[in-house]
Design an enzyme around this catalytic site. Sequence first.
Site, PDB file in Angstrom:
ATOM      1  N   ASP A 277       0.856  -1.189   0.000  1.00  0.00           N
ATOM      2  CA  ASP A 277       0.000   0.000   0.000  1.00  0.00           C
ATOM      3  C   ASP A 277       0.898   1.248   0.000  1.00  0.00           C
ATOM      4  O   ASP A 277       1.555   1.562   0.997  1.00  0.00           O
ATOM      5  CB  ASP A 277      -0.911  -0.006   1.224  1.00  0.00           C
ATOM      6  CG  ASP A 277      -1.973   1.064   1.125  1.00  0.00           C
ATOM      7  OD1 ASP A 277      -3.162   0.733   1.204  1.00  0.00           O
ATOM      8  OD2 ASP A 277      -1.611   2.259   0.958  1.00  0.00           O
TER       9      ASP A 277
ATOM     10  N   ASP B 292       0.188   3.992   2.685  1.00  0.00           N
ATOM     11  CA  ASP B 292       0.586   3.577   4.035  1.00  0.00           C
ATOM     12  C   ASP B 292       2.099   3.586   4.193  1.00  0.00           C
ATOM     13  O   ASP B 292       2.625   3.995   5.232  1.00  0.00           O
ATOM     14  CB  ASP B 292       0.047   2.178   4.344  1.00  0.00           C
ATOM     15  CG  ASP B 292      -1.449   2.196   4.617  1.00  0.00           C
ATOM     16  OD1 ASP B 292      -1.991   3.276   4.895  1.00  0.00           O
ATOM     17  OD2 ASP B 292      -2.076   1.120   4.543  1.00  0.00           O
TER      18      ASP B 292
END
Length: 215
Positions: free
Chosen positions: A197, A200
Amino acid sequence: MPLVVVDHPLAQHLLTRLRDVGTPPPLFRTLAKRLTIALILEAVRALPSVEVEVQTPLETARGRTITPDLVAVPILRAGLGMLEAVTELFPEITVGYIGLERDDATLRPTSYYEKLPPMDGRHVLLLDPMLATGGSATRACTSIAAKGPAQISFVCVVAAPQGVARMEAEHPEVPVFTAALDRDLTDNGYILPGLGDFGDRLFGTEPHLGAPPNP
Ligand code: PRP
Ligand code: URA
């Protein structure tokens, strides 16, 4: 729709370090910015430019300047990791923002923010590191196209075949510049092999540091 995979060894070196799960957020941010510079160099290669004369300390020289008005549009939030590279390369660039968040279950993007400058006749560099299903990129292209730019170029770090196919189907006029065309998507929409991700990992927001949750 042209798909340009930037295979310069430096771009591939930076991408490999971004993929590494051991790369912590501070380094991830630096690598993302450097790789974006390499991608943007390709994305602006075909922009119109005009010949100009410039006075050096010794004599006049011929040179070229890029002519179109540029607009950068990062797709929030992960696209922010690519913005600084662009504003450093083009300090006069105008910046718009599109906030999209993909639903974990449906994988459809929801819009939560949009602030776009006038686009008429301008060249847009649309920035989002991950082209996965293509839902976010195509949605952003649709919003921008409605404002009448001369051209949109989509710049990403990693693309999945599914996202490329969707861009081709819905926005064949938009060239895609990427550092990698990866193999596939997981059932929950993460790129394989990908880099996890991006948002993130960029912002350090999840304890799993970007490893996608199990489906
Ligand atoms: C990620 C990424 C893209 C999108 C790609 O954003 O930055 O915007 O997913 O997926 P798609 O091609 O299937 O639409 P996310 O929705 O996770 O939001 P974030 O940037 O806030 O982390
Ligand atoms: N968004 C990400 O950040 N990573 C992926 O692999 C897919 C979508």
